[in-house]
Design a protein around this motif. Structure first.
Motif, PDB file in Angstrom:
ATOM      1  N   GLY A  54       0.804  -1.205   0.000  1.00 43.96           N
ATOM      2  CA  GLY A  54       0.000   0.000   0.000  1.00 43.96           C
ATOM      3  C   GLY A  54       0.842   1.262   0.000  1.00 43.96           C
ATOM      4  O   GLY A  54       2.054   1.234  -0.249  1.00 43.96           O
ATOM      5  N   PRO A  55       0.218   2.404   0.316  1.00 44.41           N
ATOM      6  CA  PRO A  55       0.937   3.677   0.327  1.00 44.41           C
ATOM      7  C   PRO A  55       2.125   3.637   1.301  1.00 44.41           C
ATOM      8  O   PRO A  55       1.997   3.176   2.432  1.00 44.41           O
ATOM      9  CB  PRO A  55      -0.127   4.677   0.797  1.00 44.41           C
ATOM     10  CG  PRO A  55      -1.433   4.033   0.462  1.00 44.41           C
ATOM     11  CD  PRO A  55      -1.216   2.561   0.636  1.00 44.41           C
ATOM     12  N   GLY A  56       3.250   4.091   0.830  1.00 44.74           N
ATOM     13  CA  GLY A  56       4.438   4.118   1.676  1.00 44.74           C
ATOM     14  C   GLY A  56       5.250   2.843   1.669  1.00 44.74           C
ATOM     15  O   GLY A  56       6.300   2.761   2.322  1.00 44.74           O
ATOM     16  N   ALA A  57       4.808   1.805   0.948  1.00 45.68           N
ATOM     17  CA  ALA A  57       5.544   0.545   0.900  1.00 45.68           C
ATOM     18  C   ALA A  57       6.867   0.732   0.157  1.00 45.68           C
ATOM     19  O   ALA A  57       6.991   1.571  -0.738  1.00 45.68           O
ATOM     20  CB  ALA A  57       4.711  -0.526   0.213  1.00 45.68           C
ATOM     21  N   VAL A  58       7.843  -0.048   0.524  1.00 45.45           N
ATOM     22  CA  VAL A  58       9.153   0.005  -0.120  1.00 45.45           C
ATOM     23  C   VAL A  58       9.049  -0.598  -1.511  1.00 45.45           C
ATOM     24  O   VAL A  58       8.499  -1.692  -1.688  1.00 45.45           O
ATOM     25  CB  VAL A  58      10.203  -0.761   0.711  1.00 45.45           C
ATOM     26  CG1 VAL A  58      11.563  -0.751   0.010  1.00 45.45           C
ATOM     27  CG2 VAL A  58      10.325  -0.166   2.107  1.00 45.45           C
ATOM     28  N   GLU A  84      13.612   1.297  -4.800  1.00 44.14           N
ATOM     29  CA  GLU A  84      14.224   1.811  -3.576  1.00 44.14           C
ATOM     30  C   GLU A  84      15.157   0.770  -2.960  1.00 44.14           C
ATOM     31  O   GLU A  84      16.229   1.098  -2.453  1.00 44.14           O
ATOM     32  CB  GLU A  84      13.141   2.196  -2.573  1.00 44.14           C
ATOM     33  CG  GLU A  84      12.375   3.446  -2.934  1.00 44.14           C
ATOM     34  CD  GLU A  84      11.267   3.729  -1.931  1.00 44.14           C
ATOM     35  OE1 GLU A  84      11.242   4.846  -1.381  1.00 44.14           O
ATOM     36  OE2 GLU A  84      10.433   2.836  -1.689  1.00 44.14           O
ATOM     37  N   TYR A  85      14.715  -0.473  -3.008  1.00 41.13           N
ATOM     38  CA  TYR A  85      15.550  -1.560  -2.493  1.00 41.13           C
ATOM     39  C   TYR A  85      16.876  -1.615  -3.253  1.00 41.13           C
ATOM     40  O   TYR A  85      17.940  -1.729  -2.654  1.00 41.13           O
ATOM     41  CB  TYR A  85      14.819  -2.896  -2.612  1.00 41.13           C
ATOM     42  CG  TYR A  85      15.706  -4.088  -2.344  1.00 41.13           C
ATOM     43  CD1 TYR A  85      15.790  -4.642  -1.074  1.00 41.13           C
ATOM     44  CD2 TYR A  85      16.493  -4.641  -3.355  1.00 41.13           C
ATOM     45  CE1 TYR A  85      16.628  -5.727  -0.823  1.00 41.13           C
ATOM     46  CE2 TYR A  85      17.324  -5.715  -3.119  1.00 41.13           C
ATOM     47  CZ  TYR A  85      17.393  -6.254  -1.853  1.00 41.13           C
ATOM     48  OH  TYR A  85      18.227  -7.305  -1.611  1.00 41.13           O
ATOM     49  N   THR A  86      16.802  -1.550  -4.589  1.00 35.29           N
ATOM     50  CA  THR A  86      18.013  -1.628  -5.401  1.00 35.29           C
ATOM     51  C   THR A  86      18.946  -0.465  -5.091  1.00 35.29           C
ATOM     52  O   THR A  86      20.166  -0.644  -4.971  1.00 35.29           O
ATOM     53  CB  THR A  86      17.655  -1.638  -6.896  1.00 35.29           C
ATOM     54  OG1 THR A  86      16.796  -2.754  -7.159  1.00 35.29           O
ATOM     55  CG2 THR A  86      18.901  -1.742  -7.751  1.00 35.29           C
ATOM     56  N   LYS A 134      12.521  -6.675   8.267  1.00 39.39           N
ATOM     57  CA  LYS A 134      13.455  -6.137   7.280  1.00 39.39           C
ATOM     58  C   LYS A 134      12.904  -6.382   5.877  1.00 39.39           C
ATOM     59  O   LYS A 134      12.438  -7.466   5.548  1.00 39.39           O
ATOM     60  CB  LYS A 134      14.827  -6.799   7.437  1.00 39.39           C
ATOM     61  CG  LYS A 134      15.900  -6.176   6.558  1.00 39.39           C
ATOM     62  CD  LYS A 134      17.267  -6.729   6.868  1.00 39.39           C
ATOM     63  CE  LYS A 134      17.840  -6.170   8.136  1.00 39.39           C
ATOM     64  NZ  LYS A 134      18.135  -4.721   8.041  1.00 39.39           N
ATOM     65  N   LYS A 135      12.969  -5.350   5.049  1.00 37.89           N
ATOM     66  CA  LYS A 135      12.423  -5.427   3.692  1.00 37.89           C
ATOM     67  C   LYS A 135      13.472  -6.030   2.756  1.00 37.89           C
ATOM     68  O   LYS A 135      14.253  -5.325   2.130  1.00 37.89           O
ATOM     69  CB  LYS A 135      11.993  -4.041   3.207  1.00 37.89           C
ATOM     70  CG  LYS A 135      11.031  -3.311   4.144  1.00 37.89           C
ATOM     71  CD  LYS A 135       9.760  -4.103   4.405  1.00 37.89           C
ATOM     72  CE  LYS A 135       8.713  -3.306   5.156  1.00 37.89           C
ATOM     73  NZ  LYS A 135       9.067  -3.004   6.548  1.00 37.89           N
ATOM     74  N   THR A 136      13.465  -7.339   2.649  1.00 40.56           N
ATOM     75  CA  THR A 136      14.395  -8.024   1.765  1.00 40.56           C
ATOM     76  C   THR A 136      13.713  -8.331   0.434  1.00 40.56           C
ATOM     77  O   THR A 136      12.487  -8.405   0.349  1.00 40.56           O
ATOM     78  CB  THR A 136      14.919  -9.322   2.401  1.00 40.56           C
ATOM     79  OG1 THR A 136      13.817 -10.172   2.706  1.00 40.56           O
ATOM     80  CG2 THR A 136      15.686  -9.018   3.680  1.00 40.56           C
ATOM     81  N   TYR A 137      14.523  -8.534  -0.595  1.00 39.79           N
ATOM     82  CA  TYR A 137      13.963  -8.621  -1.939  1.00 39.79           C
ATOM     83  C   TYR A 137      13.009  -9.803  -2.150  1.00 39.79           C
ATOM     84  O   TYR A 137      11.974  -9.634  -2.812  1.00 39.79           O
ATOM     85  CB  TYR A 137      15.078  -8.650  -2.982  1.00 39.79           C
ATOM     86  CG  TYR A 137      14.532  -8.424  -4.374  1.00 39.79           C
ATOM     87  CD1 TYR A 137      14.237  -7.136  -4.798  1.00 39.79           C
ATOM     88  CD2 TYR A 137      14.270  -9.483  -5.229  1.00 39.79           C
ATOM     89  CE1 TYR A 137      13.704  -6.904  -6.056  1.00 39.79           C
ATOM     90  CE2 TYR A 137      13.730  -9.268  -6.487  1.00 39.79           C
ATOM     91  CZ  TYR A 137      13.452  -7.972  -6.898  1.00 39.79           C
ATOM     92  OH  TYR A 137      12.915  -7.753  -8.138  1.00 39.79           O
ATOM     93  N   PRO A 138      13.298 -11.001  -1.636  1.00 39.87           N
ATOM     94  CA  PRO A 138      12.340 -12.090  -1.867  1.00 39.87           C
ATOM     95  C   PRO A 138      10.943 -11.767  -1.368  1.00 39.87           C
ATOM     96  O   PRO A 138       9.947 -12.100  -2.031  1.00 39.87           O
ATOM     97  CB  PRO A 138      12.956 -13.265  -1.088  1.00 39.87           C
ATOM     98  CG  PRO A 138      14.414 -12.975  -1.055  1.00 39.87           C
ATOM     99  CD  PRO A 138      14.506 -11.481  -0.919  1.00 39.87           C
ATOM    100  N   VAL A 139      10.843 -11.108  -0.220  1.00 45.37           N
ATOM    101  CA  VAL A 139       9.528 -10.756   0.324  1.00 45.37           C
ATOM    102  C   VAL A 139       8.887  -9.653  -0.508  1.00 45.37           C
ATOM    103  O   VAL A 139       7.695  -9.710  -0.838  1.00 45.37           O
ATOM    104  CB  VAL A 139       9.645 -10.331   1.797  1.00 45.37           C
ATOM    105  CG1 VAL A 139       8.277  -9.938   2.344  1.00 45.37           C
ATOM    106  CG2 VAL A 139      10.237 -11.458   2.624  1.00 45.37           C
ATOM    107  N   LEU A 140       9.676  -8.631  -0.874  1.00 46.97           N
ATOM    108  CA  LEU A 140       9.132  -7.538  -1.686  1.00 46.97           C
ATOM    109  C   LEU A 140       8.634  -8.064  -3.028  1.00 46.97           C
ATOM    110  O   LEU A 140       7.569  -7.648  -3.519  1.00 46.97           O
ATOM    111  CB  LEU A 140      10.193  -6.464  -1.912  1.00 46.97           C
ATOM    112  CG  LEU A 140      10.654  -5.690  -0.680  1.00 46.97           C
ATOM    113  CD1 LEU A 140      11.751  -4.708  -1.060  1.00 46.97           C
ATOM    114  CD2 LEU A 140       9.495  -4.953  -0.019  1.00 46.97           C
ATOM    115  N   ALA A 141       9.394  -8.974  -3.636  1.00 46.93           N
ATOM    116  CA  ALA A 141       8.990  -9.527  -4.932  1.00 46.93           C
ATOM    117  C   ALA A 141       7.709 -10.351  -4.797  1.00 46.93           C
ATOM    118  O   ALA A 141       6.820 -10.287  -5.657  1.00 46.93           O
ATOM    119  CB  ALA A 141      10.118 -10.383  -5.499  1.00 46.93           C
TER     120      ALA A 141
END
Length: 276
Positions: free
Chosen positions: A173-177, A181-183, A253-260
């Motif tokens: 949602g709004p404000g999510a990474v 931004e992760y990269t 922690k916002k790691t890439y596997p979870v964000l993807a």
């Protein structure tokens, strides 16, 4: 952050050769510290146990210093010409791990207690600062090389700050990474020091004109390594990695596997969001 296994016998042999070149200089540099700081540095570098006795365990892969030495060779110079760069980036890497473990409250590093668990938070912070100061001293005679190391240090701190700030942002949602931004965070947090290793290596190898391109190569390589580290942080076997596999998830922690995974719109993504 820790790098993944280089993976092939050839790369392992190259890294072992590079270690034989830079480690004597690294030990000599560490011996110049205050005895207490030198003892903690020896522990965090995997040379001794917490009581100062010689230790024959995992002292890290040495990928960053190997990159510095191999880039000097790629520029046509002897690998030895880049030993100060190799020592500098290894010291910065050690410093970053010491502080990283304190920030993340990680109690294990390479199958042993983290430095702060073995000696206390205050002493560990001082030891990390000593490693950083010693790293800067290695390149004090080369303004061009020092510029890249300084740049990497700024990017490392900026990336680490962004990584921590992401923990307070929502998963969706709004404000999510975002993946972008992760990269960008990873280019600094992990890529900066790899970029500095490559750039300082060619500078001390006599090809400063190649440094901008090698800097960018190292930063991109850092993104790839961070992706591997993120995967290991969730699914890695603690018996192999030496660290718990769930600490990143527990901290949010916002790691890439979870964000993807969350970026998809299927039922699994919604279930994951609810669990998080």
């Amino acid at each position: 952050m820790d790098l993944g296994d280089p993976g092939t016998p050839g790369s392992d042999a190259a890294i072992a050769r590079c270690r034989s070149l830079f480690e004597p200089a690294l030990r000599e540099a560490v011996s110049s510290l205050h005895p207490w700081s030198a003892r903690m540095a020896a522990f965090t570098l995997g040379w001794s146990d917490a009581d100062g006795r010689p230790y024959e365990g995992n002292s890290g892969k040495g990928v960053r210093p190997a990159i510095a030495l191999l880039c000097a060779e790629a520029a046509g110079a002897p690998a030895e010409s880049a030993v100060p760069a190799a020592v500098a980036v290894e010291l910065v890497h050690a410093f970053s791990l010491v502080h990283d473990d304190i920030i993340d409250l990680d109690e294990r590093r390479r199958h042993r207690p983290a430095l702060w668990k073995a000696y206390g938070t205050g002493p560990a912070l001082l030891a990390g600062d000593a490693l950083l100061a010693l790293a800067v001293a290695q390149l004090a005679g080369s303004g061009e090389a020092m510029n890249y190391l300084s740049r990497a240090l700024v990017e490392l701190v900026q990336g680490q700050t962004a990584d921590m700030a992401f923990e307070d942002r929502p998963w969706r949602g709004p404000g999510a990474v975002t993946a972008g931004e992760y990269t960008e965070m990873t280019l600094g947090k992990t890529g900066g020091l790899l970029g500095a290793a490559a750039a300082t290596g060619v500078i001390l190898g006599g090809r400063a004109d190649l440094a901008p391109r090698l800097w960018e190569m190292g930063r991109e390589l850092g993104v790839a390594f961070q992706l591997v580290d993120d995967i290991l942080g969730i699914w890695g076997d603690p018996g192999v990695t030496g660290k718990p596999a769930d600490s990143d998830l527990r901290r949010g922690k916002k790691t890439y596997p979870v964000l993807a995974a969350l970026a998809t719109d299927g039922a699994a993504a919604h279930d994951l969001a609810a669990l998080l």
